[in-house]
Design a protein around this motif. Structure first.
Motif, PDB file in Angstrom:
ATOM      1  N   ILE A 175      -3.037   3.154  -1.103  1.00 50.62           N
ATOM      2  CA  ILE A 175      -3.057   1.762  -1.576  1.00 50.62           C
ATOM      3  C   ILE A 175      -3.877   0.927  -0.578  1.00 50.62           C
ATOM      4  O   ILE A 175      -4.658   0.069  -0.971  1.00 50.62           O
ATOM      5  CB  ILE A 175      -1.640   1.214  -1.750  1.00 50.62           C
ATOM      6  N   LYS A 176      -3.700   1.153   0.629  1.00 50.59           N
ATOM      7  CA  LYS A 176      -4.443   0.406   1.648  1.00 50.59           C
ATOM      8  C   LYS A 176      -5.925   0.733   1.518  1.00 50.59           C
ATOM      9  O   LYS A 176      -6.767  -0.146   1.663  1.00 50.59           O
ATOM     10  CB  LYS A 176      -3.971   0.747   3.042  1.00 50.59           C
ATOM     11  N   LEU A 177      -6.223   1.851   1.309  1.00 48.67           N
ATOM     12  CA  LEU A 177      -7.618   2.217   1.208  1.00 48.67           C
ATOM     13  C   LEU A 177      -8.225   1.585  -0.053  1.00 48.67           C
ATOM     14  O   LEU A 177      -9.346   1.101  -0.021  1.00 48.67           O
ATOM     15  CB  LEU A 177      -7.759   3.723   1.118  1.00 48.67           C
ATOM     16  N   GLY A 212      -6.939  -0.921  -1.898  1.00 46.92           N
ATOM     17  CA  GLY A 212      -6.746  -2.349  -1.992  1.00 46.92           C
ATOM     18  C   GLY A 212      -7.198  -3.073  -0.751  1.00 46.92           C
ATOM     19  O   GLY A 212      -7.680  -4.190  -0.792  1.00 46.92           O
ATOM     20  N   GLY A 213      -7.210  -2.485   0.246  1.00 51.93           N
ATOM     21  CA  GLY A 213      -7.452  -3.186   1.469  1.00 51.93           C
ATOM     22  C   GLY A 213      -8.887  -3.149   1.854  1.00 51.93           C
ATOM     23  O   GLY A 213      -9.324  -3.881   2.717  1.00 51.93           O
ATOM     24  N   GLN A 214      -9.563  -2.562   1.212  1.00 50.67           N
ATOM     25  CA  GLN A 214     -10.914  -2.546   1.652  1.00 50.67           C
ATOM     26  C   GLN A 214     -11.591  -3.707   1.180  1.00 50.67           C
ATOM     27  O   GLN A 214     -11.982  -4.533   0.907  1.00 50.67           O
ATOM     28  CB  GLN A 214     -11.639  -1.373   1.173  1.00 50.67           C
ATOM     29  N   GLU A 261       1.100   4.801   0.422  1.00 52.18           N
ATOM     30  CA  GLU A 261       0.791   3.558   1.140  1.00 52.18           C
ATOM     31  C   GLU A 261      -0.625   3.610   1.722  1.00 52.18           C
ATOM     32  O   GLU A 261      -1.411   2.637   1.663  1.00 52.18           O
ATOM     33  CB  GLU A 261       1.815   3.334   2.266  1.00 52.18           C
ATOM     34  N   ALA A 262      -0.974   4.718   2.264  1.00 56.79           N
ATOM     35  CA  ALA A 262      -2.320   4.851   2.831  1.00 56.79           C
ATOM     36  C   ALA A 262      -3.335   4.776   1.717  1.00 56.79           C
ATOM     37  O   ALA A 262      -4.418   4.164   1.880  1.00 56.79           O
ATOM     38  CB  ALA A 262      -2.429   6.181   3.557  1.00 56.79           C
TER      39      ALA A 262
END
Length: 168
Positions: free
Chosen positions: A162-164, A166-168, A159-160
């Motif tokens: 993916i956030k890194l 995708g979320g950036q 999850e971390a």
């Protein structure tokens, strides 16, 4: 017999005749006695011969009795020796049987002890198998717990990431 007498006395002829008859009668008696004496003499000789034969037979019987007595003594000695041999043999057989029974008893005790030891080993193996199964089950649950816990960590990592990304 008629006797003529002269003055009450028998005549000389008659007396001589009577004496002659008596002499003949005595001679007959003497002859009979001689025959009896001869018969008795023969009888005595026969008795002496019979006595001699009896003494000879008695001597033979005594010799036979002495011989039989010697044989009987030998038989008694042999019987005594045989008894001793039988008793000794019997004692040896009794000792053999006693030793055999003792050995059999010891073998039976050893067999029973071996069975008891086998039963104890079987019980200990069963307990060890159960402990192993329990230990394996505990390890499986522990591993599953670690996987679940590590899966949560893995999930957090994914999850971390993916956030890194995708979320950036």
């Amino acid at each position: 017999m008629v006797v003529e007498t002269i003055g009450g006395d028998p005549s000389m002829y008659e007396t001589v005749k009577k004496h002659g008859e008596l002499i003949e009668s005595h001679e007959q008696l003497i002859g009979t006695h001689k025959e009896l004496i001869e018969a008795q003499g023969k009888s005595i000789d026969e008795l002496k011969m019979s006595y001699a034969k009896l003494e000879e037979n008695d001597k033979k019987q005594t010799e036979k009795l002495d011989m039989l007595s010697g044989q009987m003594s030998n038989l008694v000695i042999q019987n005594t020796e045989l008894k001793a041999t039988i008793l000794q043999s019997s004692q040896s057989q009794q000792e053999f049987v006693r030793d055999t029974l003792t050995n059999q008893w010891e073998l039976l005790k050893a067999r029973d002890e071996s069975k008891e030891a086998d039963r104890k080993r079987t019980h200990e193996i069963t307990l060890a198998e159960q402990a192993l199964k329990k230990s394996n089950a505990e390890k499986k649950w522990e591993l599953l717990g670690k996987l679940v816990v590590s899966g949560g960590i893995l999930y957090l990592l994914i999850e971390a990431a993916i956030k890194l990304v995708g979320g950036q």
